[in-house]
Design a protein around this motif. Structure first.
Motif, PDB file in Angstrom:
ATOM      1  N   ALA A 202       8.070   9.899  51.391  1.00 44.67           N
ATOM      2  CA  ALA A 202       6.860  10.038  50.584  1.00 44.67           C
ATOM      3  C   ALA A 202       6.932  11.257  49.684  1.00 44.67           C
ATOM      4  O   ALA A 202       7.650  12.218  49.962  1.00 44.67           O
ATOM      5  CB  ALA A 202       5.635  10.155  51.483  1.00 44.67           C
ATOM      6  N   MET A 203       6.158  11.205  48.603  1.00 42.55           N
ATOM      7  CA  MET A 203       5.910  12.363  47.759  1.00 42.55           C
ATOM      8  C   MET A 203       4.558  12.912  48.201  1.00 42.55           C
ATOM      9  O   MET A 203       3.609  12.150  48.395  1.00 42.55           O
ATOM     10  CB  MET A 203       5.870  11.970  46.280  1.00 42.55           C
ATOM     11  CG  MET A 203       5.631  13.123  45.329  1.00 42.55           C
ATOM     12  SD  MET A 203       6.964  14.343  45.269  1.00 42.55           S
ATOM     13  CE  MET A 203       8.322  13.381  44.613  1.00 42.55           C
ATOM     14  N   VAL A 204       4.477  14.220  48.372  1.00 45.37           N
ATOM     15  CA  VAL A 204       3.231  14.858  48.776  1.00 45.37           C
ATOM     16  C   VAL A 204       2.820  15.819  47.665  1.00 45.37           C
ATOM     17  O   VAL A 204       3.608  16.662  47.232  1.00 45.37           O
ATOM     18  CB  VAL A 204       3.389  15.613  50.115  1.00 45.37           C
ATOM     19  CG1 VAL A 204       2.100  16.314  50.505  1.00 45.37           C
ATOM     20  CG2 VAL A 204       3.848  14.659  51.216  1.00 45.37           C
ATOM     21  N   ALA A 205       1.581  15.668  47.196  1.00 43.32           N
ATOM     22  CA  ALA A 205       1.025  16.524  46.147  1.00 43.32           C
ATOM     23  C   ALA A 205       0.000  17.455  46.789  1.00 43.32           C
ATOM     24  O   ALA A 205      -0.873  17.008  47.534  1.00 43.32           O
ATOM     25  CB  ALA A 205       0.376  15.668  45.063  1.00 43.32           C
ATOM     26  N   ILE A 206       0.123  18.745  46.478  1.00 40.51           N
ATOM     27  CA  ILE A 206      -0.704  19.747  47.152  1.00 40.51           C
ATOM     28  C   ILE A 206      -1.410  20.634  46.136  1.00 40.51           C
ATOM     29  O   ILE A 206      -0.781  21.147  45.204  1.00 40.51           O
ATOM     30  CB  ILE A 206       0.162  20.623  48.081  1.00 40.51           C
ATOM     31  CG1 ILE A 206       0.852  19.754  49.141  1.00 40.51           C
ATOM     32  CG2 ILE A 206      -0.675  21.729  48.716  1.00 40.51           C
ATOM     33  CD1 ILE A 206       1.900  20.481  49.947  1.00 40.51           C
ATOM     34  N   LYS A 207      -2.681  20.826  46.334  1.00 45.07           N
ATOM     35  CA  LYS A 207      -3.491  21.795  45.589  1.00 45.07           C
ATOM     36  C   LYS A 207      -3.863  22.876  46.595  1.00 45.07           C
ATOM     37  O   LYS A 207      -4.467  22.579  47.619  1.00 45.07           O
ATOM     38  CB  LYS A 207      -4.743  21.133  44.999  1.00 45.07           C
ATOM     39  CG  LYS A 207      -5.615  22.058  44.205  1.00 45.07           C
ATOM     40  CD  LYS A 207      -4.968  22.353  42.870  1.00 45.07           C
ATOM     41  CE  LYS A 207      -5.903  23.176  41.990  1.00 45.07           C
ATOM     42  NZ  LYS A 207      -5.203  23.655  40.804  1.00 45.07           N
ATOM     43  N   VAL A 208      -3.481  24.122  46.329  1.00 42.58           N
ATOM     44  CA  VAL A 208      -3.699  25.193  47.305  1.00 42.58           C
ATOM     45  C   VAL A 208      -4.835  26.115  46.887  1.00 42.58           C
ATOM     46  O   VAL A 208      -5.183  26.196  45.705  1.00 42.58           O
ATOM     47  CB  VAL A 208      -2.410  26.014  47.525  1.00 42.58           C
ATOM     48  CG1 VAL A 208      -1.305  25.144  48.086  1.00 42.58           C
ATOM     49  CG2 VAL A 208      -1.950  26.693  46.257  1.00 42.58           C
TER      50      VAL A 208
ATOM     51  N   VAL B  38       8.822  21.571  44.541  1.00 43.42           N
ATOM     52  CA  VAL B  38       8.707  22.181  43.218  1.00 43.42           C
ATOM     53  C   VAL B  38       7.278  22.683  43.018  1.00 43.42           C
ATOM     54  O   VAL B  38       6.323  22.085  43.508  1.00 43.42           O
ATOM     55  CB  VAL B  38       9.073  21.206  42.068  1.00 43.42           C
ATOM     56  CG1 VAL B  38      10.558  20.893  42.066  1.00 43.42           C
ATOM     57  CG2 VAL B  38       8.267  19.923  42.141  1.00 43.42           C
ATOM     58  N   LEU B  39       7.161  23.792  42.315  1.00 45.46           N
ATOM     59  CA  LEU B  39       5.865  24.284  41.872  1.00 45.46           C
ATOM     60  C   LEU B  39       5.593  23.648  40.521  1.00 45.46           C
ATOM     61  O   LEU B  39       6.483  23.589  39.674  1.00 45.46           O
ATOM     62  CB  LEU B  39       5.866  25.806  41.759  1.00 45.46           C
ATOM     63  CG  LEU B  39       6.119  26.573  43.062  1.00 45.46           C
ATOM     64  CD1 LEU B  39       6.161  28.069  42.795  1.00 45.46           C
ATOM     65  CD2 LEU B  39       5.078  26.247  44.105  1.00 45.46           C
ATOM     66  N   VAL B  40       4.378  23.160  40.324  1.00 43.11           N
ATOM     67  CA  VAL B  40       4.037  22.438  39.104  1.00 43.11           C
ATOM     68  C   VAL B  40       2.700  22.930  38.546  1.00 43.11           C
ATOM     69  O   VAL B  40       1.973  23.661  39.212  1.00 43.11           O
ATOM     70  CB  VAL B  40       3.974  20.915  39.351  1.00 43.11           C
ATOM     71  CG1 VAL B  40       5.336  20.380  39.772  1.00 43.11           C
ATOM     72  CG2 VAL B  40       2.926  20.561  40.403  1.00 43.11           C
ATOM     73  N   THR B  41       2.403  22.510  37.335  1.00 41.75           N
ATOM     74  CA  THR B  41       1.090  22.772  36.761  1.00 41.75           C
ATOM     75  C   THR B  41       0.337  21.457  36.645  1.00 41.75           C
ATOM     76  O   THR B  41       0.923  20.385  36.757  1.00 41.75           O
ATOM     77  CB  THR B  41       1.206  23.403  35.354  1.00 41.75           C
ATOM     78  OG1 THR B  41       1.861  22.472  34.485  1.00 41.75           O
ATOM     79  CG2 THR B  41       1.963  24.708  35.396  1.00 41.75           C
ATOM     80  N   GLY B  42      -0.944  21.544  36.415  1.00 40.04           N
ATOM     81  CA  GLY B  42      -1.749  20.336  36.283  1.00 40.04           C
ATOM     82  C   GLY B  42      -2.699  20.200  37.443  1.00 40.04           C
ATOM     83  O   GLY B  42      -3.243  21.182  37.946  1.00 40.04           O
ATOM     84  N   SER B  43      -2.886  18.981  37.916  1.00 43.58           N
ATOM     85  CA  SER B  43      -3.841  18.705  38.987  1.00 43.58           C
ATOM     86  C   SER B  43      -3.413  19.276  40.330  1.00 43.58           C
ATOM     87  O   SER B  43      -4.249  19.481  41.211  1.00 43.58           O
ATOM     88  CB  SER B  43      -4.037  17.194  39.139  1.00 43.58           C
ATOM     89  OG  SER B  43      -4.505  16.641  37.940  1.00 43.58           O
ATOM     90  N   PHE B  44      -2.124  19.497  40.512  1.00 38.79           N
ATOM     91  CA  PHE B  44      -1.605  20.007  41.775  1.00 38.79           C
ATOM     92  C   PHE B  44      -0.754  21.232  41.520  1.00 38.79           C
ATOM     93  O   PHE B  44      -0.326  21.504  40.398  1.00 38.79           O
ATOM     94  CB  PHE B  44      -0.803  18.918  42.498  1.00 38.79           C
ATOM     95  CG  PHE B  44      -1.665  17.758  42.909  1.00 38.79           C
ATOM     96  CD1 PHE B  44      -2.416  17.816  44.070  1.00 38.79           C
ATOM     97  CD2 PHE B  44      -1.750  16.619  42.125  1.00 38.79           C
ATOM     98  CE1 PHE B  44      -3.240  16.761  44.442  1.00 38.79           C
ATOM     99  CE2 PHE B  44      -2.564  15.561  42.486  1.00 38.79           C
ATOM    100  CZ  PHE B  44      -3.311  15.634  43.658  1.00 38.79           C
ATOM    101  N   ASP B  45      -0.492  21.985  42.597  1.00 39.88           N
ATOM    102  CA  ASP B  45       0.317  23.203  42.517  1.00 39.88           C
ATOM    103  C   ASP B  45       1.734  22.993  43.023  1.00 39.88           C
ATOM    104  O   ASP B  45       2.668  23.641  42.569  1.00 39.88           O
ATOM    105  CB  ASP B  45      -0.340  24.322  43.345  1.00 39.88           C
ATOM    106  CG  ASP B  45      -1.731  24.652  42.878  1.00 39.88           C
ATOM    107  OD1 ASP B  45      -1.890  24.921  41.670  1.00 39.88           O
ATOM    108  OD2 ASP B  45      -2.666  24.638  43.707  1.00 39.88           O
TER     109      ASP B  45
END
Length: 153
Positions: A72-78, A99-106
């Motif tokens: 699975a891919m897990v998207a996290i907002k901290v 990976v650290l990302v921008t947008g709706s998740f971190d």
């Protein structure tokens, strides 16, 4: 606009990388013939590229073919520093990509598990590590494309 970042590799390195992306087991002598260098020079360049973290020569596997039942891919907002959370998650054996990302998740991460029970336990550990925040789990149904031969062509 001109790219101001200095490249860490030259065209010969790109040629070597391209050959290894097609077949990571290609002999240094065969690579040498294709890029116009000696075998020791190719060996040295590959060693330098590996030591610098520019390339890894590995066998890419399909976790589902190896007996893992969940991927699975897990998207996290901290609610805290994403670097701290990502570093803590990096210790999880079941996580193979962060990976650290921008947008709706971190943070985005990829996980694998051997069973439904192990998958649930791992997701619970991820949620406990994240604490306050949002954890969205996106189980894979079908891998349509997985291709790592990019970046030098």
């Amino acid at each position: 606009m001109q790219n101001t970042r200095e490249s860490r590799i030259d065209e010969t390195d790109r040629g070597i990388i391209g050959i290894l992306q097609v077949d990571g087991r290609t002999a240094y002598s065969a690579i040498a013939r294709q890029v116009g260098l000696s075998e020791p020079a190719v060996r040295s360049r590959v060693h330098r590229l590996r030591a610098a973290g520019i390339i890894q020569v590995v066998a890419v596997t399909d976790p589902l073919q190896l007996g893992f039942s969940r991927e699975a891919m897990v998207a996290i907002k901290v609610a805290r520093d994403p670097n701290v959370i990502a570093d803590a998650l990096a210790a999880f054996e079941e996580i193979d990509f962060i990976v650290l990302v921008t947008g709706s998740f971190d943070i985005l991460l990829e996980v694998v598990a051997e069973s439904d029970e192990a998958f649930l336990a791992m997701i619970q550990r991820i949620r406990a590590t994240v604490g306050e925040g949002t954890v969205r789990v996106h189980p894979y149904l079908l891998t349509v494309k997985q291709d790592y031969a990019w970046g030098v062509g």
